[in-house]
Design an enzyme around this catalytic site. Structure first.
Site, PDB file in Angstrom:
ATOM      1  N   GLY A  34     -20.698  26.320  72.555  1.00  0.00           N
ATOM      2  CA  GLY A  34     -20.934  27.738  72.812  1.00  0.00           C
ATOM      3  C   GLY A  34     -20.106  28.211  73.989  1.00  0.00           C
ATOM      4  O   GLY A  34     -19.459  27.415  74.677  1.00  0.00           O
ATOM      5  N   LEU A  35     -20.129  29.496  74.229  1.00  0.00           N
ATOM      6  CA  LEU A  35     -19.359  30.083  75.317  1.00  0.00           C
ATOM      7  C   LEU A  35     -19.834  29.593  76.683  1.00  0.00           C
ATOM      8  O   LEU A  35     -20.979  29.145  76.833  1.00  0.00           O
ATOM      9  CB  LEU A  35     -19.478  31.612  75.275  1.00  0.00           C
ATOM     10  N   SER A  36     -18.965  29.682  77.663  1.00  0.00           N
ATOM     11  CA  SER A  36     -19.366  29.417  79.037  1.00  0.00           C
ATOM     12  C   SER A  36     -20.478  30.394  79.422  1.00  0.00           C
ATOM     13  O   SER A  36     -20.380  31.596  79.146  1.00  0.00           O
ATOM     14  CB  SER A  36     -18.161  29.611  79.970  1.00  0.00           C
ATOM     15  N   GLY A  37     -21.534  29.885  80.013  1.00  0.00           N
ATOM     16  CA  GLY A  37     -22.653  30.742  80.401  1.00  0.00           C
ATOM     17  C   GLY A  37     -23.697  30.927  79.324  1.00  0.00           C
ATOM     18  O   GLY A  37     -24.698  31.611  79.537  1.00  0.00           O
ATOM     19  N   SER A  38     -23.494  30.302  78.159  1.00  0.00           N
ATOM     20  CA  SER A  38     -24.467  30.456  77.068  1.00  0.00           C
ATOM     21  C   SER A  38     -25.726  29.635  77.312  1.00  0.00           C
ATOM     22  O   SER A  38     -26.781  29.920  76.741  1.00  0.00           O
ATOM     23  CB  SER A  38     -23.839  30.063  75.728  1.00  0.00           C
ATOM     24  N   GLY A  39     -25.616  28.605  78.151  1.00  0.00           N
ATOM     25  CA  GLY A  39     -26.786  27.786  78.463  1.00  0.00           C
ATOM     26  C   GLY A  39     -26.718  26.369  77.943  1.00  0.00           C
ATOM     27  O   GLY A  39     -27.744  25.679  77.882  1.00  0.00           O
ATOM     28  N   LYS A  40     -25.530  25.905  77.588  1.00  0.00           N
ATOM     29  CA  LYS A  40     -25.377  24.564  77.009  1.00  0.00           C
ATOM     30  C   LYS A  40     -25.870  23.468  77.955  1.00  0.00           C
ATOM     31  O   LYS A  40     -26.665  22.609  77.568  1.00  0.00           O
ATOM     32  CB  LYS A  40     -23.908  24.297  76.673  1.00  0.00           C
ATOM     33  N   SER A 108     -16.048  23.348  73.488  1.00  0.00           N
ATOM     34  CA  SER A 108     -15.429  22.881  72.232  1.00  0.00           C
ATOM     35  C   SER A 108     -15.182  24.065  71.291  1.00  0.00           C
ATOM     36  O   SER A 108     -15.843  24.184  70.261  1.00  0.00           O
ATOM     37  CB  SER A 108     -16.278  21.802  71.557  1.00  0.00           C
TER      38      SER A 108
END
Length: 201
Positions: A34-40, A108
């Site tokens: 997921g995008l940066s800041g999405s919470g991964k 990714s």
């Protein structure tokens, strides 16, 4: 001379199945994308803590952490991103062979790279989890200040700004972190692992 001709796979005495039996759970990779800041990273670590509390052997591979060691020589152009993900796939496979549940928190961004990693595993060992969150919300969160730098031209090839993010075609799970609480997100993943027979609780 072909160097590979002199490299022969040494079969392990203790197998993955043996480790599953010892651990009382199966192994897999939870591939958070997921995008940066999405919470991964937040979600991956929350899952790791939950698994620890359940006496499940697990580990987290985090994008920023890995780039400080194993992948510290790689940049963010497309070729380096591809190599970054290839290496993580190989390391994840070692953890899975070792009988553990490994969570990987990496942007990714490219579908092809994620599918390449998927082919390294048995069908039920690779669980792609799309940590979905709108770009504007990720940018509002901006926990590392990276979106601001990207908007100011200080960072090149930043995913979502100067480089694309390709959403997964058919992930095993989609977690919308702008809609689901962290607790609910963890429960969704744990329940999925139970339903798939990866965990016996």
């Amino acid at each position: 001379m072909n160097i590979k001709e002199n490299i022969i796979w040494h079969k392990s005495t203790v197998t993955k199945v043996d480790r599953h039996r010892l651990n009382n759970h199966r192994s897999c990779v939870l591939w958070f994308t997921g995008l940066s800041g999405s919470g991964k990273s937040t979600l991956a670590n929350a899952i790791d803590k939950k698994l620890y509390d359940l006496s499940v052997r697990s580990y987290v591979l985090d994008g920023d952490n890995i780039r400080q060691g194993l992948n510290k020589g790689l940049g963010f152009n497309n070729d380096d991103r591809k190599e970054n993900i290839r290496r993580i796939g190989e390391v994840s496979k070692l953890f899975v062979d070792g009988g553990m549940i490994v969570s990987t928190a990496f942007i990714s961004p490219f579908q092809e790279d994620r599918e390449t990693v998927r082919t390294m595993f048995n069908n039920d060992e690779f669980i792609e989890i799309y940590v979905k969150c709108p770009l504007n919300i990720c940018e509002t969160r901006d926990p590392k200040g990276l979106y601001k730098k990207a908007r100011n031209g200080e960072i090149q090839h930043f995913t979502g700004i100067g480089s694309p993010y390709e959403e997964p075609d058919s992930p095993e799970l989609v977690i919308e972190t702008d809609k689901h609480s962290l607790k609910d997100s963890v429960n969704l993943i744990i329940n999925y692992l139970i339903d798939c027979g990866l965990l016996c609780i």
